[in-house]
Enzyme design. Structure first.
Site, PDB file in Angstrom:
ATOM      1  N   ASP A  99     -37.180 -18.377  -5.597  1.00 29.64           N
ATOM      2  CA  ASP A  99     -37.694 -17.040  -5.889  1.00 29.64           C
ATOM      3  C   ASP A  99     -39.029 -17.139  -6.643  1.00 29.64           C
ATOM      4  OD1 ASP A  99     -38.202 -14.547  -7.113  1.00 29.64           O
ATOM      5  OD2 ASP A  99     -36.076 -14.037  -6.993  1.00 29.64           O
ATOM      6  N   GLY A 100     -40.046 -16.541  -6.071  1.00 34.43           N
ATOM      7  CA  GLY A 100     -41.375 -16.616  -6.675  1.00 34.43           C
ATOM      8  C   GLY A 100     -41.479 -15.829  -7.965  1.00 34.43           C
TER       9      GLY A 100
ATOM     10  N   ASP B  24     -48.046 -12.185  -3.904  1.00 34.59           N
ATOM     11  CA  ASP B  24     -48.218 -11.465  -2.638  1.00 34.59           C
ATOM     12  C   ASP B  24     -46.837 -11.101  -2.093  1.00 34.59           C
ATOM     13  OD1 ASP B  24     -49.271 -10.435  -0.321  1.00 34.59           O
ATOM     14  OD2 ASP B  24     -49.602 -12.395   0.618  1.00 34.59           O
TER      15      ASP B  24
ATOM     16  N   GLU C 178     -41.449 -20.083  -1.535  1.00 36.52           N
ATOM     17  CA  GLU C 178     -41.088 -19.244  -0.379  1.00 36.52           C
ATOM     18  C   GLU C 178     -39.566 -19.194  -0.325  1.00 36.52           C
ATOM     19  OE1 GLU C 178     -42.392 -17.098   1.995  1.00 36.52           O
ATOM     20  OE2 GLU C 178     -40.274 -17.007   2.510  1.00 36.52           O
TER      21      GLU C 178
ATOM     22  N   HIS D  20     -57.125 -12.279   1.901  1.00 38.61           N
ATOM     23  CA  HIS D  20     -57.581 -13.668   2.024  1.00 38.61           C
ATOM     24  C   HIS D  20     -59.086 -13.795   1.789  1.00 38.61           C
ATOM     25  CE1 HIS D  20     -53.737 -14.472   4.544  1.00 38.61           C
ATOM     26  NE2 HIS D  20     -53.519 -14.603   3.258  1.00 38.61           N
TER      27      HIS D  20
END
Ligand SMILES: C[S@@+](CC[C@H](N)C(=O)[O-])C[C@H]1O[C@@H](n2cnc3c(N)ncnc32)[C@H](O)[C@@H]1O
Length: 280
Positions: free
Chosen positions: A143-144, A164, A118, A19
């Site tokens: 699904d990312g 990520d 997400e 981050h």
């Protein structure tokens, strides 16, 4: 199978590392007036209560954000990140930790656009609540990895794809790299940031070779490790690949990572890395 839940890990050393760097990437994108787009492929809950049983169970945040939250001597480059965490805790007591969606939206300007994916349905519902009312923010329970096709290239023609993944499947390094290649082929000038866990040195060397063979443009490799070689309990540390990094990140990142390493590695174990994997 979706067994990974970020509530157990929120605010840990890996979150602080990724981050803090994410903030630098967003601020660099904000240097130009033109709006930009961010795709966060694995968004998580958006906001975490560190008093939740799962956070208390692992206590990972106590070795992460708790070690830097109250520090007044952090370098200037870390300030936007610490401000983002402090904004969630206006009384000065650390209880809430913002995930990448809330940190990102905070640093974006009004006209910049954010897409969040997400896959876990419960976490996605929490994410909806955490991002309620956020401007130009779309949330997708999907699904990312496959979302890349639908979102890239963005109409803004500027932006960041932040990958990520939970790294809870076999061959996750391979899947992540295939996704990076696809993102790059669809949006060649876009910035891509990929988080990865530090595994055995031989596995990491193989990963670095596969990145170098992937035909990617300039790629910076940043790592923070707070454990020694003997550590086997959990991942030893974190890495972030930044494809098409902003100008100057290679000079800005080392002192920032060095400060974090000193703050997060009380035994002086591990270290940091900032190297060009691909120089172009
Ligand atoms: C490491 S966490 C994300 C943390 C978040 N990016 C942050 O920085 O605050 C990974 C998240 O990805 C979700 N996930 C797992 N597989 C996914 C997939 N294929 N697509 C989208 N999300 C996925 C998990 O439910 C989990 O919330």
């Amino acid at each position: 199978m979706l067994s990974y839940r970020h509530q157990f890990h929120a605010g840990n050393v890996s979150d602080v590392f990724k981050h803090a760097l994410l903030c630098r990437l967003l601020l660099a994108l904000g240097r130009k007036d033109k709006p930009y787009f961010v795709l966060d492929t694995h968004a998580g809950l958006g906001l975490y209560d560190l008093q939740h049983d799962w956070s208390e169970k692992t206590g990972e945040w106590r070795k992460g954000i708790a070690r830097v939250f109250g520090r007044s001597d952090a370098p200037e480059a870390l300030r936007p990140y610490l401000d983002a965490v402090r904004a969630e805790n206006p009384d000065g007591n650390l209880r809430f930790y913002p995930g990448s969606p809330r940190i990102t939206r905070r640093l974006m300007r009004d006209n910049d656009r954010l897409a969040l994916c997400e896959l876990n349905r419960d976490d996605c519902a929490a994410l909806q609540a955490a991002m309620h009312g956020a401007r130009h923010t779309a949330i997708h329970n999907q699904d990312g990895f496959t979302s890349i096709k639908g979102f890239l290239p963005p109409r803004e023609r500027r932006g960041l794809t932040f990958i990520d993944s939970a790294f809870d499947e076999a061959d996750e390094f391979g899947r992540v790299l295939r996704t990076v290649k696809e993102a790059h082929s669809r949006f060649a000038t876009g910035m891509i940031a990929v988080w990865y866990p530090l595994m055995a040195p031989s596995a990491m060397a193989a990963f670095a070779r596969s990145v170098q063979a992937a035909g990617l443009p300039k790629t910076l490799q940043l790592e923070l490790n707070v454990h020694g070689e003997h550590f086997t309990e959990h991942i030893r540390g974190s890495g972030l690949l930044v494809i098409n990094p902003p100008y100057g990140l290679d000079e800005e990142a080392p002192p920032l990572l060095d400060w974090l390493w000193r703050a997060l590695s009380p035994d002086g174990e591990g270290g940091v890395r900032c190297e060009w994997l691909v120089r172009e």
